[in-house]
Design an enzyme around this catalytic site. Structure first.
Site, PDB file in Angstrom:
ATOM      1  N   GLU A   1      -1.413 135.234   2.971  1.00 24.05           N
ATOM      2  CA  GLU A   1      -2.139 135.961   4.001  1.00 24.05           C
ATOM      3  C   GLU A   1      -1.575 135.694   5.393  1.00 24.05           C
ATOM      4  OE1 GLU A   1      -6.427 136.305   1.764  1.00 24.05           O
ATOM      5  OE2 GLU A   1      -6.080 134.585   3.045  1.00 24.05           O
TER       6      GLU A   1
ATOM      7  N   CYS B   1      -0.966 134.185  12.985  1.00 24.55           N
ATOM      8  CA  CYS B   1      -1.056 132.967  12.192  1.00 24.55           C
ATOM      9  C   CYS B   1      -0.357 133.260  10.864  1.00 24.55           C
ATOM     10  CB  CYS B   1      -2.545 132.655  11.987  1.00 24.55           C
ATOM     11  SG  CYS B   1      -2.865 131.238  10.949  1.00 24.55           S
TER      12      CYS B   1
ATOM     13  N   CYS C   1      -0.852 125.367  -1.346  1.00 24.76           N
ATOM     14  CA  CYS C   1      -0.456 124.142  -0.657  1.00 24.76           C
ATOM     15  C   CYS C   1      -0.663 122.973  -1.602  1.00 24.76           C
ATOM     16  CB  CYS C   1      -1.288 123.924   0.607  1.00 24.76           C
ATOM     17  SG  CYS C   1      -0.765 122.472   1.554  1.00 24.76           S
TER      18      CYS C   1
ATOM     19  N   CYS D   1      -5.978 118.771   0.814  1.00 23.22           N
ATOM     20  CA  CYS D   1      -7.061 118.377   1.723  1.00 23.22           C
ATOM     21  C   CYS D   1      -8.375 118.926   1.167  1.00 23.22           C
ATOM     22  CB  CYS D   1      -6.809 118.897   3.133  1.00 23.22           C
ATOM     23  SG  CYS D   1      -5.208 118.351   3.793  1.00 23.22           S
TER      24      CYS D   1
ATOM     25  N   CYS E   1     -10.208 122.216   2.591  1.00 17.85           N
ATOM     26  CA  CYS E   1      -9.406 123.410   2.876  1.00 17.85           C
ATOM     27  C   CYS E   1      -9.305 124.307   1.642  1.00 17.85           C
ATOM     28  CB  CYS E   1      -8.013 122.980   3.326  1.00 17.85           C
ATOM     29  SG  CYS E   1      -6.806 124.322   3.423  1.00 17.85           S
TER      30      CYS E   1
ATOM     31  N   GLY F   1      -0.377 126.864   3.532  1.00 15.60           N
ATOM     32  CA  GLY F   1       0.773 126.006   3.287  1.00 15.60           C
ATOM     33  C   GLY F   1       1.030 124.975   4.359  1.00 15.60           C
ATOM     34  N   GLU F   2       1.853 124.011   4.004  1.00 17.76           N
ATOM     35  CA  GLU F   2       2.243 122.945   4.929  1.00 17.76           C
ATOM     36  C   GLU F   2       3.685 123.233   5.373  1.00 17.76           C
ATOM     37  OE1 GLU F   2       1.225 120.343   6.766  1.00 17.76           O
ATOM     38  OE2 GLU F   2       3.358 120.122   7.226  1.00 17.76           O
TER      39      GLU F   2
ATOM     40  N   SER G   1      -2.857 117.927  12.373  1.00 15.24           N
ATOM     41  CA  SER G   1      -4.223 118.028  11.875  1.00 15.24           C
ATOM     42  C   SER G   1      -4.724 116.625  11.554  1.00 15.24           C
ATOM     43  CB  SER G   1      -4.255 118.918  10.629  1.00 15.24           C
ATOM     44  OG  SER G   1      -3.817 120.212  10.977  1.00 15.24           O
ATOM     45  N   LEU G   2      -5.482 116.063  12.463  1.00 13.89           N
ATOM     46  CA  LEU G   2      -5.881 114.661  12.358  1.00 13.89           C
ATOM     47  C   LEU G   2      -7.190 114.506  11.571  1.00 13.89           C
ATOM     48  CD1 LEU G   2      -4.310 112.262  13.461  1.00 13.89           C
ATOM     49  CD2 LEU G   2      -5.761 112.308  15.494  1.00 13.89           C
TER      50      LEU G   2
ATOM     51  N   ASN H   1     -15.134 125.524   8.584  1.00 13.88           N
ATOM     52  CA  ASN H   1     -15.511 126.760   7.906  1.00 13.88           C
ATOM     53  C   ASN H   1     -15.879 126.421   6.470  1.00 13.88           C
ATOM     54  OD1 ASN H   1     -14.957 128.820   9.940  1.00 13.88           O
ATOM     55  ND2 ASN H   1     -12.848 128.113   9.763  1.00 13.88           N
TER      56      ASN H   1
ATOM     57  N   CYS I   1      -9.471 129.608   9.756  1.00 15.56           N
ATOM     58  CA  CYS I   1      -8.708 128.481   9.229  1.00 15.56           C
ATOM     59  C   CYS I   1      -9.378 127.897   7.996  1.00 15.56           C
ATOM     60  CB  CYS I   1      -8.610 127.370  10.264  1.00 15.56           C
ATOM     61  SG  CYS I   1      -7.435 127.731  11.536  1.00 15.56           S
TER      62      CYS I   1
HETATM   63  N1  SAH Z   1      -0.954 122.683   6.555  1.00 13.86           N
HETATM   64  C1  SAH Z   1      -0.973 122.725   7.966  1.00 13.86           C
HETATM   65  C2  SAH Z   1      -1.157 124.115   8.533  1.00 13.86           C
HETATM   66  C3  SAH Z   1      -2.124 125.037   7.827  1.00 13.86           C
HETATM   67  S1  SAH Z   1      -3.830 124.575   7.914  1.00 13.86           S
HETATM   68  C4  SAH Z   1      -2.025 121.789   8.508  1.00 13.86           C
HETATM   69  O1  SAH Z   1      -2.839 121.308   7.737  1.00 13.86           O
HETATM   70  O2  SAH Z   1      -1.983 121.521   9.705  1.00 13.86           O
HETATM   71  C5  SAH Z   1      -4.257 125.093   9.569  1.00 13.86           C
HETATM   72  C6  SAH Z   1      -5.429 124.339  10.172  1.00 13.86           C
HETATM   73  O3  SAH Z   1      -6.663 124.724   9.543  1.00 13.86           O
HETATM   74  C7  SAH Z   1      -5.323 122.841  10.007  1.00 13.86           C
HETATM   75  O4  SAH Z   1      -5.647 122.185  11.214  1.00 13.86           O
HETATM   76  C8  SAH Z   1      -6.371 122.582   8.957  1.00 13.86           C
HETATM   77  O5  SAH Z   1      -6.808 121.262   8.967  1.00 13.86           O
HETATM   78  C9  SAH Z   1      -7.434 123.560   9.314  1.00 13.86           C
HETATM   79  N2  SAH Z   1      -8.433 123.781   8.273  1.00 13.86           N
HETATM   80  C10 SAH Z   1      -8.240 123.759   6.949  1.00 13.86           C
HETATM   81  N3  SAH Z   1      -9.397 124.005   6.292  1.00 13.86           N
HETATM   82  C11 SAH Z   1     -10.340 124.191   7.234  1.00 13.86           C
HETATM   83  C12 SAH Z   1     -11.737 124.495   7.185  1.00 13.86           C
HETATM   84  N4  SAH Z   1     -12.364 124.674   6.024  1.00 13.86           N
HETATM   85  N5  SAH Z   1     -12.393 124.626   8.350  1.00 13.86           N
HETATM   86  C13 SAH Z   1     -11.745 124.483   9.537  1.00 13.86           C
HETATM   87  N6  SAH Z   1     -10.438 124.197   9.638  1.00 13.86           N
HETATM   88  C14 SAH Z   1      -9.727 124.053   8.510  1.00 13.86           C
HETATM   89 FE1  SF4 Z   2      -2.476 122.218   3.065  1.00 16.18          FE
HETATM   90 FE2  SF4 Z   2      -3.084 122.241   5.685  1.00 16.18          FE
HETATM   91 FE3  SF4 Z   2      -4.892 123.007   3.833  1.00 16.18          FE
HETATM   92 FE4  SF4 Z   2      -4.218 120.430   4.016  1.00 16.18          FE
HETATM   93  S1  SF4 Z   2      -5.261 121.685   5.589  1.00 16.18           S
HETATM   94  S2  SF4 Z   2      -4.408 121.597   2.103  1.00 16.18           S
HETATM   95  S3  SF4 Z   2      -2.058 120.583   4.526  1.00 16.18           S
HETATM   96  S4  SF4 Z   2      -2.967 124.019   4.287  1.00 16.18           S
END
Ligand code: SAH
Ligand code: SF4
Length: 348
Positions: free
Chosen positions: A87, A100, A107, A111, A114, A157-158, A210-211, A286, A329
């Site tokens: 997407e 974006c 991925c 996490c 996500c 994806g990462e 993404s901390l 989200n 996100c």
């Molecule tokens: N893999 C990379 C980039 C894609 S994720 C990363 O993790 O940084 C893009 C952003 O969306 C990241 O900051 C991720 O932590 C955040 N994200 C993932 N799932 C989410 C959720 N359910 N609610 C809010 N942010 C989320």
């Molecule tokens: Fe992958 Fe980023 Fe989602 Fe973590 S937050 S599973 S690194 S897409």
């Protein structure tokens, strides 16, 4: 086939070796500056357009397209040549348009919160598949009289787990689509060797990390990669990036109700961010099917932001674009296609 944008300039010249030299230059210009398919390259003879249309097929087929926020947010679900799906989300703001993009189908990082991570890994995207997402968004923006200005690697994806292809896409976007490096942002969950490699590149792109947690105990639970690259190692790589590139660093923090949204979490985050001059992006979590917690309440989000601000840390709350079309996100998980996100074992 990874599509028209996988071809190099030399490859195109070779493809058109039987033509006058300027034809390759015209076609290259048409693809990148013109954002055109070969059939739309009216400066080429019709037979040549036809030939290029066959030789340089699109990488992305529209599986679905949806709009929200009164047309300000557009999401595409693409089907790739092998059936993989990814997407892309285009967001119009008053002063800019940001796309974006996805860097992988799925991925592997897992996490817990996500949706993409919950669905597991599909495959890496080719650089042509990444570039074409930007081209599609730029065409869409141009159709509405706007100009695409920013690209964020925050889709599925990462990006740093697919380094070479992502970087090839970045250099193409910068060199051929004319996007400024200042307007390109790579978001990573903390792939330390990738951050260090990025620091050695000539193009100074923005880095977002993404901390989500500022101590290893909590971060181990939210972000499995933390067990391999703990916070200290990630921060050291960030410092290295900053000293090499002088670019803005930002931390992403999904605010999760009762998990990482207490005053003490803000204080810990401030202590890490201040010395790096990092900007903090707060994103209320989200909801996703595989993770039970909720996003923090609006009041808690504000309190968290204000506490960071009082500690001298610049923090903004990211507007939740396209939530009604699952464009936000962490929600990119192909639900539009009926693909049920899978819950990762032992989480949620
Ligand atoms: N893999 C990379 C980039 C894609 S994720 C990363 O993790 O940084 C893009 C952003 O969306 C990241 O900051 C991720 O932590 C955040 N994200 C993932 N799932 C989410 C959720 N359910 N609610 C809010 N942010 C989320
Ligand atoms: Fe992958 Fe980023 Fe989602 Fe973590 S937050 S599973 S690194 S897409």
């Amino acid at each position: 086939m990874a599509g028209a944008y996988e071809i190099t300039r030399d490859g195109l010249a070779e493809l058109l070796a039987d033509q006058p030299r300027y034809r390759a230059a015209q076609a290259w210009h048409g693809l990148h500056q013109g954002l055109r398919r070969p059939t739309e390259m009216t400066d080429l003879p019709p037979e040549l357009r036809e030939r290029l249309e066959v030789a340089l097929p699109p990488a992305l087929r529209v599986g679905a397209r949806s709009e929200s926020d009164g047309g300000a947010t557009v999401k595409w679900l693409w089907e790739l040549h092998d059936g993989a799906r990814v997407e892309t989300v285009l967001m119009h703001y008053r002063d800019r348009a940001t796309v974006c993009v996805s860097s992988q189908a799925g991925c592997a990082m897992g996490c817990s919160f996500c949706a993409t991570g919950q669905g597991g890994f599909g495959r890496h995207l080719a650089s042509g598949e990444i570039v074409e997402q930007v081209v599609a968004a730029a065409r869409e923006a141009a159709g509405g009289g706007r100009r695409l200005s920013n690209v964020v690697f925050m889709g599925m994806g990462e990006p740093l787990a697919n380094y070479d292809r992502v970087w090839a896409a970045v250099t193409r976007l910068h060199g051929e689509l004319g996007l400024s490096a200042r307007h390109l942002t790579i978001s990573t969950v903390g792939v330390v060797p990738g951050i260090r490699r990025l620091a050695g590149e000539e193009l100074p792109v923005n880095l977002a990390v993404s901390l989500h947690a500022a101590n290893d105990g909590l971060r181990d639970r939210l972000v499995p990669l933390n067990r391999r690259y703990p916070i200290g190692a990630v921060l050291a790589a960030c410092r290295h990036y900053l000293s090499a590139k002088g670019r803005r660093l930002s931390f992403e923090w999904a605010l999760i109700d009762g998990v990482n949204d207490a005053d003490a979490d803000a204080d810990e985050l401030a202590a890490l961010s201040r010395p790096l001059g990092a900007h903090v992006n707060l994103i209320p979590l989200n909801p996703t099917p595989g993770y039970r917690a909720r996003g923090s309440s609006p009041g808690r989000v504000r309190a968290f932001r204000d506490r960071l601000g009082a500690a001298g840390v610049n923090a903004t709350v990211r507007r939740n674009r396209g939530a009604d079309i699952d464009a936000a996100c962490g929600q990119l998980a192909l639900r539009a296609a009926g693909g049920e996100p899978v819950t990762a074992p032992g989480r949620g």
